[in-house]
Write a protein that holds these residues in place. Sequence first.
Motif, PDB file in Angstrom:
ATOM      1  N   MET A  40       0.980  -1.157   0.074  1.00 21.09           N
ATOM      2  CA  MET A  40       0.037   0.333  -0.006  1.00 21.09           C
ATOM      3  C   MET A  40       0.927   1.072  -0.285  1.00 21.09           C
ATOM      4  SD  MET A  40      -3.076   1.470  -0.144  1.00 21.09           S
ATOM      5  CE  MET A  40      -4.194   0.306   0.921  1.00 21.09           C
ATOM      6  N   HIS A  41       0.377   2.058  -0.698  1.00 19.30           N
ATOM      7  CA  HIS A  41       1.403   3.781  -0.883  1.00 19.30           C
ATOM      8  C   HIS A  41       0.310   4.378  -0.862  1.00 19.30           C
ATOM      9  CE1 HIS A  41       4.700   1.340  -2.527  1.00 19.30           C
ATOM     10  NE2 HIS A  41       3.443   0.739  -3.900  1.00 19.30           N
ATOM     11  N   THR A  42       0.894   5.769  -0.098  1.00 22.28           N
ATOM     12  CA  THR A  42      -0.039   6.986   0.656  1.00 22.28           C
ATOM     13  C   THR A  42       0.762   7.685  -0.713  1.00 22.28           C
ATOM     14  OG1 THR A  42      -0.187   6.200   2.349  1.00 22.28           O
ATOM     15  CG2 THR A  42      -0.518   8.203   1.936  1.00 22.28           C
ATOM     16  N   VAL A  43      -0.084   9.109  -1.547  1.00 19.36           N
ATOM     17  CA  VAL A  43       0.563   9.912  -2.198  1.00 19.36           C
ATOM     18  C   VAL A  43      -0.440  11.011  -2.164  1.00 19.36           C
ATOM     19  CG1 VAL A  43       0.403  10.790  -4.934  1.00 19.36           C
ATOM     20  CG2 VAL A  43       0.325   7.794  -4.066  1.00 19.36           C
ATOM     21  N   ILE A  44      -0.069  12.061  -1.686  1.00 23.94           N
ATOM     22  CA  ILE A  44      -0.149  13.322  -1.712  1.00 23.94           C
ATOM     23  C   ILE A  44      -0.493  14.606  -3.051  1.00 23.94           C
ATOM     24  CG2 ILE A  44      -0.345  15.750  -0.412  1.00 23.94           C
ATOM     25  CD1 ILE A  44       0.691  13.287   2.037  1.00 23.94           C
ATOM     26  N   ILE A  73      -7.805   1.526  -4.402  1.00 24.05           N
ATOM     27  CA  ILE A  73      -8.106   2.727  -4.408  1.00 24.05           C
ATOM     28  C   ILE A  73      -9.013   3.347  -3.241  1.00 24.05           C
ATOM     29  CG2 ILE A  73      -9.104   3.427  -6.251  1.00 24.05           C
ATOM     30  CD1 ILE A  73      -6.866   5.593  -6.454  1.00 24.05           C
ATOM     31  N   GLU A  74      -8.020   4.298  -2.356  1.00 24.12           N
ATOM     32  CA  GLU A  74      -9.069   4.555  -1.309  1.00 24.12           C
ATOM     33  C   GLU A  74      -8.786   6.121  -1.030  1.00 24.12           C
ATOM     34  OE1 GLU A  74      -9.689   4.342   3.221  1.00 24.12           O
ATOM     35  OE2 GLU A  74      -8.260   3.251   2.758  1.00 24.12           O
ATOM     36  N   VAL A  78      -8.803   9.317   0.839  1.00 20.00           N
ATOM     37  CA  VAL A  78      -8.783   9.574   2.193  1.00 20.00           C
ATOM     38  C   VAL A  78      -9.822  10.675   2.177  1.00 20.00           C
ATOM     39  CG1 VAL A  78      -7.324   9.306   4.145  1.00 20.00           C
ATOM     40  CG2 VAL A  78      -6.954   7.710   2.754  1.00 20.00           C
ATOM     41  N   ASN A  79      -8.982  11.352   1.630  1.00 23.65           N
ATOM     42  CA  ASN A  79      -9.613  13.014   2.041  1.00 23.65           C
ATOM     43  C   ASN A  79      -9.670  14.170   0.154  1.00 23.65           C
ATOM     44  OD1 ASN A  79     -10.100  15.706   3.087  1.00 23.65           O
ATOM     45  ND2 ASN A  79      -8.447  15.794   4.681  1.00 23.65           N
ATOM     46  N   SER A  80     -10.469  13.899   0.526  1.00 20.14           N
ATOM     47  CA  SER A  80     -10.753  14.704  -1.411  1.00 20.14           C
ATOM     48  C   SER A  80     -10.696  16.447  -0.893  1.00 20.14           C
ATOM     49  CB  SER A  80     -11.693  14.662  -2.041  1.00 20.14           C
ATOM     50  OG  SER A  80     -12.966  14.286  -1.158  1.00 20.14           O
TER      51      SER A  80
END
Length: 71
Positions: free
Chosen positions: A1-5, A28-29, A31-33
């Motif tokens: 799992m990766h997190t991209v901002i 894909i999730e 998280v905050n749009s």
Amino acid sequence: MHTVILKIQDNSYDHIMYLLNNLNNKDIEIVNSTAELDLNYETWSLDEINNTGKIGLHSKSFVEDSEDYST
């Protein structure tokens, strides 16, 4: 799992969200749009940072004010 901002300009936001929302939702999730507030604590004094949690909504913490705010 990766997190991209991502920081996205308003004119591209709808396009990016359309793309993300049409990907496989199992892979894909979102998280905050929404945009987050960018606080710069570097300009705050240590005393200001330590006292931020002490500010309350209890009426005893309010300074006396003679102005009438009723409408």
